[in-house]
Write a protein that holds these residues in place. Structure first.
Motif, PDB file in Angstrom:
ATOM      1  N   ARG A 150      -8.874 -15.282  14.274  1.00 37.26           N
ATOM      2  CA  ARG A 150      -9.151 -14.511  13.060  1.00 37.26           C
ATOM      3  C   ARG A 150      -9.476 -13.057  13.420  1.00 37.26           C
ATOM      4  NH1 ARG A 150     -13.574 -18.437  10.398  1.00 37.26           N
ATOM      5  NH2 ARG A 150     -14.074 -18.579  12.620  1.00 37.26           N
ATOM      6  N   GLY A 151      -8.855 -12.146  12.692  1.00 36.26           N
ATOM      7  CA  GLY A 151      -9.091 -10.722  12.919  1.00 36.26           C
ATOM      8  C   GLY A 151      -8.271 -10.116  14.037  1.00 36.26           C
ATOM      9  N   LEU A 152      -7.509 -10.940  14.734  1.00 30.24           N
ATOM     10  CA  LEU A 152      -6.780 -10.454  15.901  1.00 30.24           C
ATOM     11  C   LEU A 152      -5.425  -9.844  15.535  1.00 30.24           C
ATOM     12  CD1 LEU A 152      -7.043 -10.216  18.955  1.00 30.24           C
ATOM     13  CD2 LEU A 152      -5.966 -12.467  19.165  1.00 30.24           C
ATOM     14  N   ILE A 153      -4.673 -10.526  14.665  1.00 28.20           N
ATOM     15  CA  ILE A 153      -3.343 -10.038  14.295  1.00 28.20           C
ATOM     16  C   ILE A 153      -3.499  -9.019  13.168  1.00 28.20           C
ATOM     17  CG2 ILE A 153      -1.064 -10.695  13.418  1.00 28.20           C
ATOM     18  CD1 ILE A 153      -1.391 -13.372  14.786  1.00 28.20           C
ATOM     19  N   ASN A 154      -3.500  -7.754  13.552  1.00 28.68           N
ATOM     20  CA  ASN A 154      -3.830  -6.639  12.668  1.00 28.68           C
ATOM     21  C   ASN A 154      -2.557  -5.858  12.329  1.00 28.68           C
ATOM     22  OD1 ASN A 154      -4.704  -4.180  11.558  1.00 28.68           O
ATOM     23  ND2 ASN A 154      -6.581  -4.181  12.767  1.00 28.68           N
ATOM     24  N   ALA A 155      -2.271  -5.743  11.050  1.00 28.97           N
ATOM     25  CA  ALA A 155      -1.048  -5.068  10.605  1.00 28.97           C
ATOM     26  C   ALA A 155      -1.045  -3.584  10.950  1.00 28.97           C
ATOM     27  CB  ALA A 155      -0.877  -5.251   9.096  1.00 28.97           C
ATOM     28  N   LYS A 156      -2.220  -3.000  11.157  1.00 26.09           N
ATOM     29  CA  LYS A 156      -2.319  -1.563  11.403  1.00 26.09           C
ATOM     30  C   LYS A 156      -2.184  -1.211  12.883  1.00 26.09           C
ATOM     31  CE  LYS A 156      -5.250  -0.775   7.359  1.00 26.09           C
ATOM     32  NZ  LYS A 156      -6.552  -0.291   6.872  1.00 26.09           N
ATOM     33  N   LYS A 157      -2.116  -2.237  13.739  1.00 28.08           N
ATOM     34  CA  LYS A 157      -1.986  -2.000  15.172  1.00 28.08           C
ATOM     35  C   LYS A 157      -0.734  -2.693  15.695  1.00 28.08           C
ATOM     36  CE  LYS A 157      -6.963  -1.527  16.029  1.00 28.08           C
ATOM     37  NZ  LYS A 157      -8.124  -2.042  16.805  1.00 28.08           N
ATOM     38  N   SER A 158      -0.155  -2.145  16.722  1.00 30.00           N
ATOM     39  CA  SER A 158       1.058  -2.706  17.297  1.00 30.00           C
ATOM     40  C   SER A 158       0.779  -4.038  17.984  1.00 30.00           C
ATOM     41  CB  SER A 158       1.657  -1.731  18.304  1.00 30.00           C
ATOM     42  OG  SER A 158       2.701  -2.351  19.053  1.00 30.00           O
ATOM     43  N   TYR A 159       1.741  -4.931  17.884  1.00 26.06           N
ATOM     44  CA  TYR A 159       1.632  -6.215  18.579  1.00 26.06           C
ATOM     45  C   TYR A 159       1.496  -6.018  20.082  1.00 26.06           C
ATOM     46  CZ  TYR A 159       6.445  -5.640  20.194  1.00 26.06           C
ATOM     47  OH  TYR A 159       7.571  -5.179  20.813  1.00 26.06           O
ATOM     48  N   GLN A 160       1.951  -4.869  20.579  1.00 27.04           N
ATOM     49  CA  GLN A 160       1.907  -4.585  22.016  1.00 27.04           C
ATOM     50  C   GLN A 160       0.485  -4.416  22.530  1.00 27.04           C
ATOM     51  OE1 GLN A 160       4.714  -1.267  21.606  1.00 27.04           O
ATOM     52  NE2 GLN A 160       6.096  -2.320  23.007  1.00 27.04           N
ATOM     53  N   GLU A 161      -0.445  -4.196  21.610  1.00 24.81           N
ATOM     54  CA  GLU A 161      -1.852  -4.060  21.990  1.00 24.81           C
ATOM     55  C   GLU A 161      -2.524  -5.423  22.151  1.00 24.81           C
ATOM     56  OE1 GLU A 161      -4.109  -1.266  19.661  1.00 24.81           O
ATOM     57  OE2 GLU A 161      -2.323  -0.097  19.170  1.00 24.81           O
ATOM     58  N   ARG A 162      -1.779  -6.480  21.830  1.00 22.04           N
ATOM     59  CA  ARG A 162      -2.356  -7.828  21.887  1.00 22.04           C
ATOM     60  C   ARG A 162      -1.576  -8.693  22.877  1.00 22.04           C
ATOM     61  NH1 ARG A 162      -2.392  -6.246  16.318  1.00 22.04           N
ATOM     62  NH2 ARG A 162      -0.345  -7.125  15.919  1.00 22.04           N
ATOM     63  N   SER A 163      -2.219  -9.710  23.372  1.00 25.24           N
ATOM     64  CA  SER A 163      -1.583 -10.594  24.358  1.00 25.24           C
ATOM     65  C   SER A 163      -1.121 -11.894  23.706  1.00 25.24           C
ATOM     66  CB  SER A 163      -2.563 -10.888  25.500  1.00 25.24           C
ATOM     67  OG  SER A 163      -2.881  -9.716  26.196  1.00 25.24           O
ATOM     68  N   ILE A 164      -0.302 -11.740  22.659  1.00 26.33           N
ATOM     69  CA  ILE A 164       0.167 -12.910  21.920  1.00 26.33           C
ATOM     70  C   ILE A 164       1.685 -13.031  21.962  1.00 26.33           C
ATOM     71  CG2 ILE A 164       0.312 -14.003  19.641  1.00 26.33           C
ATOM     72  CD1 ILE A 164      -2.341 -12.671  18.946  1.00 26.33           C
ATOM     73  N   TYR A 165       2.355 -11.923  21.700  1.00 32.63           N
ATOM     74  CA  TYR A 165       3.802 -11.941  21.443  1.00 32.63           C
ATOM     75  C   TYR A 165       4.524 -10.904  22.284  1.00 32.63           C
ATOM     76  CZ  TYR A 165       7.962 -10.440  18.735  1.00 32.63           C
ATOM     77  OH  TYR A 165       9.215 -10.043  18.340  1.00 32.63           O
ATOM     78  N   LYS A 166       5.647 -11.309  22.859  1.00 31.98           N
ATOM     79  CA  LYS A 166       6.538 -10.359  23.514  1.00 31.98           C
ATOM     80  C   LYS A 166       7.886 -10.415  22.802  1.00 31.98           C
ATOM     81  CE  LYS A 166       7.733 -13.723  27.127  1.00 31.98           C
ATOM     82  NZ  LYS A 166       7.707 -14.025  28.567  1.00 31.98           N
ATOM     83  N   ALA A 167       8.486  -9.278  22.606  1.00 32.44           N
ATOM     84  CA  ALA A 167       9.710  -9.199  21.815  1.00 32.44           C
ATOM     85  C   ALA A 167      10.896  -9.761  22.590  1.00 32.44           C
ATOM     86  CB  ALA A 167       9.971  -7.755  21.412  1.00 32.44           C
ATOM     87  N   ILE A 168      11.491 -10.807  22.063  1.00 36.71           N
ATOM     88  CA  ILE A 168      12.718 -11.375  22.608  1.00 36.71           C
ATOM     89  C   ILE A 168      13.843 -11.023  21.632  1.00 36.71           C
ATOM     90  CG2 ILE A 168      13.937 -13.482  23.273  1.00 36.71           C
ATOM     91  CD1 ILE A 168      11.620 -12.781  25.122  1.00 36.71           C
ATOM     92  N   PRO A 169      14.725 -10.093  21.988  1.00 41.96           N
ATOM     93  CA  PRO A 169      15.772  -9.665  21.054  1.00 41.96           C
ATOM     94  C   PRO A 169      16.706 -10.815  20.659  1.00 41.96           C
ATOM     95  CG  PRO A 169      15.557  -8.101  22.850  1.00 41.96           C
ATOM     96  CD  PRO A 169      14.752  -9.303  23.235  1.00 41.96           C
ATOM     97  N   TYR A 170      17.078 -10.805  19.397  1.00 43.02           N
ATOM     98  CA  TYR A 170      18.079 -11.736  18.876  1.00 43.02           C
ATOM     99  C   TYR A 170      18.994 -10.934  17.953  1.00 43.02           C
ATOM    100  CZ  TYR A 170      14.651 -11.773  15.043  1.00 43.02           C
ATOM    101  OH  TYR A 170      13.762 -11.402  14.054  1.00 43.02           O
TER     102      TYR A 170
END
Length: 206
Positions: A150-170
């Motif tokens: 909770r509070g971690l996935i923030n729409a105002k900050k880039s996902y790159q600032e978090r250790s959850i998701y890495k972009a896999i192009p499709y």
């Protein structure tokens, strides 16, 4: 394994990367609602830009629990969202297969945002062939052993600032450059059954 999260509107791919390995999602609906978050907005890719679709709510600037937030149907948002999704993904490979399930949710015209979001989340998990159980968080339940994002996935900050998701192009419909972390519907409409594999690869295991 279980994870505690907020309830978002057609959540970004990052959200599903976070919950993908869990057995149970506990949704916190008794938190105070927060504006300008993924709770009532999502992002899709149009021909020339990334578009944010927002669900208008009543009283979102007050200390109201998420479970009590009402959708403002006086604003003509529903057709805007349906047209936006159709414009963005009408020519996607899996649009005709998946879209009727989402459209069915919208036609219910829910009073409460949480009820609509929960229905949409359920559809997303079904389309992803996920066996994750979705439950509402009981405030009396112990948090021991449960992952809490909770509070971690923030729409105002880039996902790159978090250790959850890495972009896999499709393969997306528009543009030469891949746009990461859009709504899960971008992945579903473009990749269909392959979405599960993309999600697994998208998990950041730092």
């Amino acid at each position: 394994m279980a994870i505690i999260t907020e309830l978002f509107y057609l959540p970004p791919i990052e959200y599903f990367a976070a919950i993908w390995d869990e057995d149970v999602i506990y949704l916190d609906l008794e938190e105070n609602y927060q504006k300008q978050t993924y709770r009532n907005r999502t992002q899709v890719q149009l021909a020339n830009k990334t578009e944010t679709l927002s669900v208008p709510v009543i009283g979102g600037n007050k200390k109201i629990r998420t479970s009590q937030i009402k959708i403002d149907h006086d604003q003509k948002w529903l057709n805007v969202h349906l047209r936006g999704i159709q414009s963005a993904y009408g020519k996607a490979p899996y649009f005709e297969y998946y879209f009727p399930y989402f459209e069915k949710v919208y036609t219910k015209k829910f009073d409460l945002l949480a009820d609509m979001n929960l229905d949409l989340l359920t559809v997303c998990l079904k389309m992803l062939q996920s066996k994750i159980s979705v439950q509402k968080l009981d405030q009396c339940m112990p948090n021991g052993g449960n992952k809490d994002i909770r509070g971690l996935i923030n729409a105002k900050k880039s996902y790159q600032e978090r250790s959850i998701y890495k972009a896999i192009p499709y393969q997306q419909l528009f543009g030469l450059d891949f746009v990461p972390n859009l709504s899960i519907i971008d992945l579903l409409f473009c990749m269909g059954p392959e979405s599960k594999s993309i999600l697994t690869q998208s998990q950041k295991n730092d």
